[in-house]
Design an enzyme around this catalytic site. Structure first.
Site, mmCIF file in Angstrom:
data_model
loop_
_atom_site.group_PDB
_atom_site.id
_atom_site.type_symbol
_atom_site.label_atom_id
_atom_site.label_comp_id
_atom_site.label_asym_id
_atom_site.label_seq_id
_atom_site.Cartn_x
_atom_site.Cartn_y
_atom_site.Cartn_z
ATOM 1 N N THR A 91 12.663 -6.256 3.976
ATOM 2 C CA THR A 91 11.321 -6.847 3.996
ATOM 3 C C THR A 91 10.784 -6.984 5.419
ATOM 4 O OG1 THR A 91 11.823 -8.056 1.973
ATOM 5 C CG2 THR A 91 9.971 -8.858 3.269
ATOM 6 N N HIS A 115 4.928 -2.583 -0.829
ATOM 7 C CA HIS A 115 5.573 -3.439 -1.827
ATOM 8 C C HIS A 115 6.186 -2.510 -2.852
ATOM 9 C CE1 HIS A 115 6.235 -6.391 -5.014
ATOM 10 N NE2 HIS A 115 5.779 -5.442 -5.822
#
EC number: 2.7.4.6
Length: 142
Positions: A91, A115
């Site tokens: 992330t 994402h």
């Protein structure tokens, strides 16, 4: 076959990276079966990021994801979720390996470019937020 959702976030779209990112996923052997660009509104962002609603960063996340256009794509293939997650990287781009989307293209933990669904179950839900079944194309990839 397993399906997964990929979103190219505003920082990626604004830097002209959608094509490169989609191409990276196709090179993994994943088949692109749905694609669209849109401006996510706060209602859709709230539905999509509902699991993070109680987190302190939720408001900033919604503000960011609605700040510009996104590219939404559905890929299909064996272990699609796992393959895409590995290709995206951690992330936080600072902790992502080189060769991953975030390691190569991410700016920071807030603007991390993409994402991807984190499970097959979540992928089904996320895909349904952005695409109807009739918008997903079935074809033989050669």
């Amino acid at each position: 076959m397993e399906r997964t959702l990929l979103l190219v976030k505003p920082d990626g779209v604004n830097r002209g990276l959608s094509g490169e990112i989609l191409g990276r996923m196709e090179k993994l052997g994943l088949k692109l079966i749905g694609l669209r660009m849109l401006q996510m509104d706060a209602v859709l962002a709230d539905k999509h990021y509902a699991p993070h609603r109680a987190r302190p960063f939720f408001k900033d996340l919604v503000t960011y994801i609605t700040s510009g256009p996104i590219t939404a794509a559905v890929f299909e293939g064996e272990n699609a979720v796992e393959k895409m997650r590995k290709a995206m990287g951690a992330t936080d781009p600072a902790k992502s390996e080189k060769g991953t989307v975030r390691g190569d293209l991410g700016i920071n933990i807030e603007q991390n470019t993409v994402h991807g669904s984190d499970s097959a179950e979540n992928a089904k839900h996320e895909i349904s937020l952005f695409f109807s079944e009739s918008e997903l194309v079935n074809y033989d990839r050669r």
